[in-house]
Each structure stands twice: as structure tokens, then as C-alpha cells.
Design an enzyme around this catalytic site. Structure first.
Site, PDB file in Angstrom:
ATOM      1  N   ASP A  40       0.840  -1.192   0.000  1.00 22.00           N
ATOM      2  CA  ASP A  40       0.000   0.000   0.000  1.00 22.00           C
ATOM      3  C   ASP A  40       0.881   1.251   0.000  1.00 22.00           C
ATOM      4  O   ASP A  40       1.871   1.316   0.732  1.00 22.00           O
ATOM      5  CB  ASP A  40      -0.899   0.007   1.237  1.00 22.00           C
ATOM      6  CG  ASP A  40      -2.004   1.042   1.136  1.00 22.00           C
ATOM      7  OD1 ASP A  40      -2.986   0.780   0.429  1.00 22.00           O
ATOM      8  OD2 ASP A  40      -1.874   2.112   1.770  1.00 22.00           O
TER       9      ASP A  40
ATOM     10  N   ASN B 211      -3.020  12.734  -3.111  1.00 23.63           N
ATOM     11  CA  ASN B 211      -4.010  13.143  -4.111  1.00 23.63           C
ATOM     12  C   ASN B 211      -4.598  14.511  -3.783  1.00 23.63           C
ATOM     13  O   ASN B 211      -4.784  15.354  -4.671  1.00 23.63           O
ATOM     14  CB  ASN B 211      -5.139  12.108  -4.189  1.00 23.63           C
ATOM     15  CG  ASN B 211      -5.006  11.201  -5.398  1.00 23.63           C
ATOM     16  OD1 ASN B 211      -4.263  11.493  -6.330  1.00 23.63           O
ATOM     17  ND2 ASN B 211      -5.742  10.105  -5.392  1.00 23.63           N
TER      18      ASN B 211
ATOM     19  N   GLU C 290      -4.736   2.393  -4.493  1.00 24.67           N
ATOM     20  CA  GLU C 290      -3.294   2.605  -4.315  1.00 24.67           C
ATOM     21  C   GLU C 290      -2.619   1.345  -3.768  1.00 24.67           C
ATOM     22  O   GLU C 290      -1.501   1.400  -3.262  1.00 24.67           O
ATOM     23  CB  GLU C 290      -3.041   3.781  -3.372  1.00 24.67           C
ATOM     24  CG  GLU C 290      -3.422   3.552  -1.925  1.00 24.67           C
ATOM     25  CD  GLU C 290      -4.873   3.898  -1.605  1.00 24.67           C
ATOM     26  OE1 GLU C 290      -5.170   4.098  -0.419  1.00 24.67           O
ATOM     27  OE2 GLU C 290      -5.702   3.968  -2.538  1.00 24.67           O
TER      28      GLU C 290
END
Length: 321
Positions: free
Chosen positions: A189, A197, A233
Site C-alpha cells: 500500500d 491526491n 493505491e
């Protein structure tokens, strides 16, 4: 309807044969060439006029004593059809790509078929270029059947997608069970990706995902290793023939490699550069012998890595897992 005379029919037959996308050679009972279609000309560098009425093994001396010559003999003597197995020779005829005089031979599928015209016996040799098929098979073997179609590729990152991951993990787990081998799974991850973001925007976020995906793929060197986008992600790596401790080392190498890229992170992130948290689990005949159990164990280890400070590897069985 206008009737077609025999000469016109013969002309049409020859024109049709010259349009066929494969090589056609017809031999008479003396093994001499009576027909040599247009496909053969640029691939053999021999015009039809040069080979007509010449024995096949005179035009191609290396065919003497070959499986092709035996098939021709069987066709003209016993009326037997033969498909030349590619396991014996993938390129029995010295043929190359059209216009290439010194390139590699094209891979061929060869069929020899007998026929009669009145009392005369003949055989037809059909040669199909299967180079593309052979090359595709080689790629599939080299990559352990990975990414066989676009439906198995993640459109953003270019690595395997979740669908391929599911297929590959099931296949490799079955193989490990059958061969009494080892198999490890990494769930990976990107730390604080929402903050990334929010700070840099989704377009830059997509670039970050692609960069991490390619970094992950670059660390998986063996043909059967699989790098996949698991979702959002999150990524995954399937490592056949890899023990739990070997997987720990591999996971740390991946983590260090991505941290070493020094990709700037958002100010709100836990670390100043983009980092990974990785959970590791391995096939266990007593406990982790099914796909859901293996994924759950790796996911719990990943959760422990995230809540233990991020930018770290946690292995199933560790005290923190």
C-alpha cells in the site's frame, strides 16, 4: 450464365493459388515441382520458372532424408497425408520473411496431401507461416502466461490487474500444493496516498501510481513473479518458490527501492517522501492453504505495517501482525 472453358478455369485456379496466404508446392510422382505459387517467391528468393520441373531436394538439398521428404514419399507411394510435427523441426524449409535474404527463418506449419488428376498422382505441400504464433507462445512461456490479453492489464499502470492477480494466485497456489513447493504473497500500500491526491491532484496521483507500479515490476525479475495492481493505491506481488523469510527480504528491497526514488509527498503525509507499507504471508499446508486465507493473512500483516508507523514490512507471524 456464361460457361467457363478449361483454359480460363486453369488461369483462374492459378490466380487464386497466387493469392493464398501460404506456400503451395505441387510435386509429380517423380518428386518434381509442377506448381510453385506466388507466396513462395519472395520467401525463397526463387521464381516459379527457376524451380519448375526440378526435384524438390535439388531446390532444397537440406530436405534430403528429412521428415518432409519422407512425407512426400508416403503421399506419392501410399496416398498418405501427413502433418509435419513442429516438435521435429520448426523451420524445415529455408524460407524467410518476404524481401529478407539473410534474416531468420520463418517458423512453419507444413502439411503434405496426396491427390490425383486422372491417372496421374501428385502431392501438395502447404507451408503456413506461424512465426507470430510461435513467438507468442515463447512470450507466454517466458512470462509464465502473464498478461496474456489486454483484459489482464491495468490500463493506468501497465502491470497486471486484479483479474489477472486472482487467476495467477489460484494457479500458483495449486502448483505449490501439487509440487509441495513454496509461495509467498505481498500486499503493498502507498502510504498516505489520499493526502498525496489531495495535495497534488488526481493527475499527479495517477503518475505516482504508475511510477510505483513500474518500480515494483522492476524488482520482480523471475518469469513467474507477478506484479499486480490490487485496487486503488494497493498493489500485490506473487512470488512462487519463495519462503517467508526470502519474501521478507524481497519486500524490504521493494520498500527501500521506492523510498530511494525520493518522490516528494504531501506536507500532511507521515513521511516526506512516497513510501510503502507491505504485508507478507506464505503458503502453509496446515493453515494458509487456500487463496482467501493467504490473502487475509497478508492483509492483516499490511494493516499491522500501516498502524505500526508505515514505511515498513510486517510478516505473518511477527508479534506485531
Amino acid at each position: 450464365m456464361i460457361p467457363i472453358d478449361s483454359d480460363t478455369a486453369n488461369d483462374l485456379s492459378l490466380r487464386a493459388l497466387n493469392l493464398v496466404n501460404s506456400g503451395i508446392i505441387v510435386l509429380d510422382v517423380h518428386h518434381k515441382i509442377v506448381l510453385w505459387n506466388g507466396w513462395m517467391v519472395p520467401r525463397s528468393a526463387r521464381a516459379a520458372a527457376r524451380v519448375r520441373e526440378r526435384p524438390l531436394v535439388e531446390v532444397f538439398p537440406e530436405l534430403r532424408g528429412s521428415r518432409v521428404e519422407a512425407a512426400v514419399l508416403a503421399a506419392l507411394t501410399d496416398g498418405a497425408s501427413t502433418v509435419i510435427p513442429q516438435t521435429e523441426s520448426r523451420a524445415p524449409f529455408p524460407l524467410r520473411e518476404a524481401g529478407s535474404f539473410d534474416g531468420p527463418r520463418i517458423e512453419q506449419a507444413v502439411t503434405v496431401t496426396p491427390f490425383r488428376d486422372g491417372e496421374q498422382r501428385y502431392c501438395m505441400i502447404e507451408i503456413r507461416d506461424v512465426s507470430g504464433t510461435v513467438e507468442r507462445e515463447k512470450r507466454l512461456l517466458d512470462h509464465a502466461e502473464s498478461l496474456r490479453a489486454r483484459s489482464y492489464v491495468d490500463g493506468l499502470t501497465g502491470i497486471a490487474n486484479r483479474r489477472y492477480f486472482d487467476v495467477a494466485l489460484d494457479r500458483e497456489l495449486r502448483r505449490a500444493q501439487r509440487m509441495k513447493g513454496e509461495l509467498s504473497l505481498l500486499l503493498i500500500d502507498i502510504d498516505s496516498f489520499k493526502a498525496y491526491n489531495d495535495h497534488f491532484g488526481h493527475q499527479q496521483g495517477d503518475t505516482c501510481l504508475s511510477t510505483v507500479a513500474q518500480a515494483l515490476a522492476s524488482k520482480l525479475k523471475r518469469p513467474a513473479d507477478v506484479a499486480a495492481r490490487y485496487g486503488g493505491e494497493e498493489f500485490a506481488a506473487i512470488l512462487p518458490d519463495t519462503s517467508l523469510e526470502q519474501a521478507r527480504l524481497h519486500a524490504n528491497a521493494i520498500r527501500e527501492h521506492v523510498a530511494g526514488l525520493a518522490l516528494q509527498h504531501a506536507a500532511a503525509a507521515h513521511w516526506p517522501m512516497v513510501t510503502l507499507s507491505i504485508g507478507v504471508a506464505s503458503f502453509d499446508r496446515e493453515r494458509l492453504h487456500e487463496v482467501p486465507a493467504l490473502i487475509e493473512a497478508a492483509d492483516k500483516a499490511l494493516y499491522a505495517a500501516k498502524h505500526g508507523g508505515r514505511n515498513r514490512v510486517v510478516v505473518d507471524g511477527d508479534p506485531s501482525a
